[in-house]
Design a protein around this motif. Structure first.
Motif, PDB file in Angstrom:
ATOM      1  N   PRO A  11       0.447  -1.206   0.013  1.00  0.00           N
ATOM      2  CA  PRO A  11       0.001   0.070  -0.150  1.00  0.00           C
ATOM      3  C   PRO A  11       0.855   1.380  -0.086  1.00  0.00           C
ATOM      4  O   PRO A  11       0.432   2.194  -0.691  1.00  0.00           O
ATOM      5  CB  PRO A  11      -0.828  -0.038   1.317  1.00  0.00           C
ATOM      6  CG  PRO A  11      -0.727  -1.322   1.778  1.00  0.00           C
ATOM      7  CD  PRO A  11       0.428  -2.098   1.086  1.00  0.00           C
ATOM      8  N   GLY A  13       4.022   1.843  -1.151  1.00  0.00           N
ATOM      9  CA  GLY A  13       4.779   1.959  -2.372  1.00  0.00           C
ATOM     10  C   GLY A  13       3.688   2.069  -3.346  1.00  0.00           C
ATOM     11  O   GLY A  13       3.876   3.191  -4.349  1.00  0.00           O
ATOM     12  N   CYS A  42      -1.328  -9.846   6.940  1.00  0.00           N
ATOM     13  CA  CYS A  42      -1.934  -8.749   7.534  1.00  0.00           C
ATOM     14  C   CYS A  42      -3.410  -9.346   7.935  1.00  0.00           C
ATOM     15  O   CYS A  42      -3.956 -10.227   7.284  1.00  0.00           O
ATOM     16  CB  CYS A  42      -2.161  -7.691   6.100  1.00  0.00           C
ATOM     17  SG  CYS A  42      -2.950  -6.224   6.803  1.00  0.00           S
ATOM     18  N   ILE A  46      -9.396  -2.021   9.013  1.00  0.00           N
ATOM     19  CA  ILE A  46      -9.098  -0.496   8.877  1.00  0.00           C
ATOM     20  C   ILE A  46     -10.355   0.270   9.073  1.00  0.00           C
ATOM     21  O   ILE A  46     -11.513  -0.366   9.213  1.00  0.00           O
ATOM     22  CB  ILE A  46      -8.733  -0.335   7.238  1.00  0.00           C
ATOM     23  CG1 ILE A  46      -9.359  -0.951   6.244  1.00  0.00           C
ATOM     24  CG2 ILE A  46      -7.021  -0.600   7.028  1.00  0.00           C
ATOM     25  CD1 ILE A  46      -9.241  -0.375   4.913  1.00  0.00           C
ATOM     26  N   PRO A 154       9.067  -4.097   6.536  1.00  0.00           N
ATOM     27  CA  PRO A 154       9.587  -4.147   7.810  1.00  0.00           C
ATOM     28  C   PRO A 154      11.237  -4.481   7.621  1.00  0.00           C
ATOM     29  O   PRO A 154      12.065  -3.722   8.345  1.00  0.00           O
ATOM     30  CB  PRO A 154       8.851  -5.171   8.666  1.00  0.00           C
ATOM     31  CG  PRO A 154       8.174  -5.772   7.749  1.00  0.00           C
ATOM     32  CD  PRO A 154       7.860  -4.925   6.539  1.00  0.00           C
ATOM     33  N   VAL A 263       9.141   4.771   3.345  1.00  0.00           N
ATOM     34  CA  VAL A 263       7.888   5.091   3.862  1.00  0.00           C
ATOM     35  C   VAL A 263       7.121   3.976   4.346  1.00  0.00           C
ATOM     36  O   VAL A 263       7.306   2.550   3.780  1.00  0.00           O
ATOM     37  CB  VAL A 263       6.976   5.637   2.586  1.00  0.00           C
ATOM     38  CG1 VAL A 263       7.037   4.705   1.389  1.00  0.00           C
ATOM     39  CG2 VAL A 263       5.710   6.113   3.022  1.00  0.00           C
TER      40      VAL A 263
HETATM   41  C1  LIG Z   1      -0.086 -10.807  11.176  1.00  0.00           C
HETATM   42  C2  LIG Z   1      -0.201  -9.139  10.747  1.00  0.00           C
HETATM   43  C3  LIG Z   1      -1.590  -8.653  10.779  1.00  0.00           C
HETATM   44  C4  LIG Z   1      -1.585  -7.362  10.569  1.00  0.00           C
HETATM   45  N1  LIG Z   1      -2.993  -6.577  10.676  1.00  0.00           N
HETATM   46  C5  LIG Z   1      -3.127  -5.234  10.159  1.00  0.00           C
HETATM   47  C6  LIG Z   1      -4.378  -4.929  10.342  1.00  0.00           C
HETATM   48  O1  LIG Z   1      -5.174  -5.290  10.624  1.00  0.00           O
HETATM   49  N2  LIG Z   1      -4.222  -3.517   9.922  1.00  0.00           N
HETATM   50  C7  LIG Z   1      -3.358  -2.661   9.498  1.00  0.00           C
HETATM   51  O2  LIG Z   1      -3.456  -1.414   9.244  1.00  0.00           O
HETATM   52  N3  LIG Z   1      -1.871  -3.262   9.475  1.00  0.00           N
HETATM   53  C8  LIG Z   1      -1.807  -4.643   9.838  1.00  0.00           C
HETATM   54  N4  LIG Z   1      -0.615  -5.337   9.840  1.00  0.00           N
HETATM   55  C9  LIG Z   1       0.367  -4.262   9.242  1.00  0.00           C
HETATM   56  C10 LIG Z   1       0.560  -4.157   7.817  1.00  0.00           C
HETATM   57  O3  LIG Z   1       0.284  -5.338   7.255  1.00  0.00           O
HETATM   58  C11 LIG Z   1       1.490  -3.377   7.284  1.00  0.00           C
HETATM   59  O4  LIG Z   1       1.841  -2.151   8.040  1.00  0.00           O
HETATM   60  C12 LIG Z   1       1.542  -2.820   6.081  1.00  0.00           C
HETATM   61  O5  LIG Z   1       1.507  -4.115   5.105  1.00  0.00           O
HETATM   62  C13 LIG Z   1       2.727  -2.009   5.523  1.00  0.00           C
HETATM   63  O6  LIG Z   1       2.584  -1.749   4.248  1.00  0.00           O
HETATM   64  P1  LIG Z   1       3.975  -1.211   3.242  1.00  0.00           P
HETATM   65  O7  LIG Z   1       3.350  -1.091   2.021  1.00  0.00           O
HETATM   66  O8  LIG Z   1       4.851  -0.431   4.063  1.00  0.00           O
HETATM   67  O9  LIG Z   1       4.653  -2.924   3.237  1.00  0.00           O
HETATM   68  P2  LIG Z   1       4.210  -4.143   2.761  1.00  0.00           P
HETATM   69  O10 LIG Z   1       2.693  -4.388   2.612  1.00  0.00           O
HETATM   70  O11 LIG Z   1       5.148  -5.145   3.637  1.00  0.00           O
HETATM   71  O12 LIG Z   1       4.852  -4.146   1.284  1.00  0.00           O
HETATM   72  C14 LIG Z   1       6.084  -4.278   0.803  1.00  0.00           C
HETATM   73  C15 LIG Z   1       6.345  -4.938  -0.480  1.00  0.00           C
HETATM   74  O13 LIG Z   1       7.718  -4.637  -0.714  1.00  0.00           O
HETATM   75  C16 LIG Z   1       8.288  -6.151  -1.278  1.00  0.00           C
HETATM   76  N5  LIG Z   1       9.668  -6.036  -1.251  1.00  0.00           N
HETATM   77  C17 LIG Z   1      10.194  -6.255  -0.337  1.00  0.00           C
HETATM   78  N6  LIG Z   1      11.641  -6.314  -0.293  1.00  0.00           N
HETATM   79  C18 LIG Z   1      11.839  -5.957  -1.528  1.00  0.00           C
HETATM   80  C19 LIG Z   1      12.887  -6.118  -2.499  1.00  0.00           C
HETATM   81  N7  LIG Z   1      14.308  -6.217  -1.974  1.00  0.00           N
HETATM   82  N8  LIG Z   1      12.732  -5.623  -3.743  1.00  0.00           N
HETATM   83  C20 LIG Z   1      11.313  -5.637  -4.304  1.00  0.00           C
HETATM   84  N9  LIG Z   1      10.337  -5.546  -3.513  1.00  0.00           N
HETATM   85  C21 LIG Z   1      10.337  -5.952  -2.228  1.00  0.00           C
HETATM   86  C22 LIG Z   1       7.362  -6.928  -0.640  1.00  0.00           C
HETATM   87  O14 LIG Z   1       7.239  -8.079  -1.781  1.00  0.00           O
HETATM   88  C23 LIG Z   1       5.783  -6.268  -0.525  1.00  0.00           C
HETATM   89  O15 LIG Z   1       5.074  -6.422  -1.578  1.00  0.00           O
HETATM   90  C24 LIG Z   1      -0.498  -6.540  10.096  1.00  0.00           C
HETATM   91  C25 LIG Z   1       0.693  -7.275   9.802  1.00  0.00           C
HETATM   92  C26 LIG Z   1       1.032  -8.547  10.348  1.00  0.00           C
HETATM   93  C27 LIG Z   1       2.349  -9.291  10.035  1.00  0.00           C
END
Ligand SMILES: Cc1cc2nc3c(=O)[nH]c(=O)nc-3n(C[C@H](O)[C@H](O)[C@H](O)COP(=O)(O)OP(=O)(O)OC[C@H]3O[C@@H](n4cnc5c(N)ncnc54)[C@H](O)[C@@H]3O)c2cc1C
Length: 375
Positions: A11, A13, A42, A46, A154, A263
């Protein structure tokens, strides 16, 4: 127009890509997996109005709407809270939806492409060169760019490679989707082991999981056995597990020259009490777009929007980590009082500063409990 490389199609990115492409920039998104949104890590809870406002969420991505939550103490006493606008989403579908918005605005997506490292992150004034591995062709490509957005979750490789990883800390999240009869209420179980939850998809299936700092596997087994019974393994419909970063206020979210920006989870933008980060990643993406397009200070922008709330929620979580089960029982007993429950119901989880103040004015005793837990 500048060139921006975005690492990660989650989300944070995807929304950064959408806003930057809409502003007319040349945007490339590299995602290491073959399919956007998968694997899911996740629960997908929300607040409906925030999401709807930012993303025009299609109805078919809303898996469930929930009107009530219970917070259940270790002694099984509980408080019931009305929820205003909580929805359960199809999380992989959400990521695909945001990415489609970005593609429609002109962003180019490269799947199965993994960011490896920077060739020259410290070469002042020059373009940044990013090494990306095309996993399908098993080839390293070098890309020149003006900015790099680390939205890679993360364990961010962008943060590591740019020297921004710091000493961040994590919770381990473990969750399954599993058949379990329920009354369409979200159940939260805070305890000295961590936090556990049951989030219904419907009255027969729920997302059941835990987040803990240590011994997550044994805590998960204990909890799921209590909820679903022995032999739960055979009933599991899907696993969703992953690390959840704790917000770290000391961490830098950008390099000194402002050319690499982190981010979402990559920048530990997670609200600590409930460990949710989707909305925070979207707010962060708005700051990314404004910083690049309007040449503004990135960290200043996002901290102004949510820095205090993230910090307060971190303090709440740290205090709660020191509670023993007896203190959790006391906390739930305090919230059972009618006047406090009303405050809890008006609580916007994304803005704890309003909530904390109201509550402490009504229930000064909570300061003692928090202080006891803190020291
Ligand atoms: C069990 C669990 C339950 C959760 N429940 C909730 C909830 O109910 N509500 C809520 O708001 N949040 C929840 N969260 C937290 C939420 O999932 C994250 O805060 C959110 O996904 C962060 O979004 P993001 O885009 O920062 O990262 P991410 O969603 O982690 O996306 C990162 C992307 O980067 C890609 N990537 C990683 N490394 C590389 C690389 N080297 N090169 C290219 N691509 C790469 C990954 O494949 C992924 O697609 C939960 C987390 C967990 C673990």
């Amino acid at each position: 127009m500048v060139r921006v490389v975005i690492v990660g199609a989650g989300p944070a990115g995807g929304f950064s890509a959408y806003l930057l492409a809409k502003a007319g920039h040349d945007v490339q998104v590299f995602e290491e997996h073959a399919t956007i949104g998968e694997p899911v890590a996740c629960t997908g809870v929300i607040t409906g109005d925030v999401m709807a406002r930012r993303l025009q969420l299609p109805k078919e991505l809303i898996v469930n709407k929930i009107a009530k939550a219970r917070i259940i103490a270790p002694n099984d006493e509980f408080i019931e809270v009305k929820l205003k606008n909580d929805i359960i989403i199809d999380r992989a579908g959400l990521d695909r939806h945001i990415s489609q918005m970005a593609k429609d605005a002109g962003a180019k997506y490269y799947m199965n492409n993994r960011f490896e490292n920077f060739e020259n992150v410290k070469n002042k004034g020059k373009k940044i060169v990013v090494a990306v591995k095309d996993k399908t062709k098993n080839e390293i490509k070098k890309n020149e760019t003006d900015y790099v957005i680390g939205a890679d979750g993360p364990i961010s490789s962008v943060a590591k490679s740019a020297g921004l990883f710091g000493s961040r800390q994590f919770y381990s999240g473990i969750q399954v989707t599993i058949p379990v009869e329920n009354d369409n209420t979200i159940d939260f179980y805070p305890s000295e082991d961590g936090i556990a939850w049951l989030v219904p998809e419907n009255e027969k299936v729920a997302r059941v999981g835990i987040a803990a700092r240590k011994e997550a596997n044994s805590y998960f087994r204990k909890f799921i056995t209590a909820v679903v019974g022995e032999g739960f393994e055979k009933k599991i419909m899907g696993w969703q597990a992953g690390p959840i970063p704790l917000y770290d206020p000391k961490l830098k979210s950008t390099t000194k020259d402002g050319k690499v920006l982190l981010v979402g989870d990559a920048a530990t933008m997670v609200k600590a009490p409930t460990l949710g980060g989707i909305n925070q990643g979207l707010i962060g993406a708005e700051a990314v777009a404004a910083a690049i397009t309007e040449n503004k200070n990135y960290e200043g922008l996002w901290k102004k929007k949510m820095g205090t709330d993230l910090y307060l929620s971190l303090l709440m979580r740290k205090a709660m980590e020191r509670f023993n089960n007896n203190e959790y029982n006391q906390l739930v007993a305090t919230f059972k009082k009618e006047k406090n429950r009303a405050i809890l119901e008006s609580y916007d989880r994304d803005e704890p500063r309003k909530f904390a103040l109201k509550l402490l004015l009504k229930e000064p005793k909570l300061i003692l409990l928090a202080t006891k837990a803190w020291f």
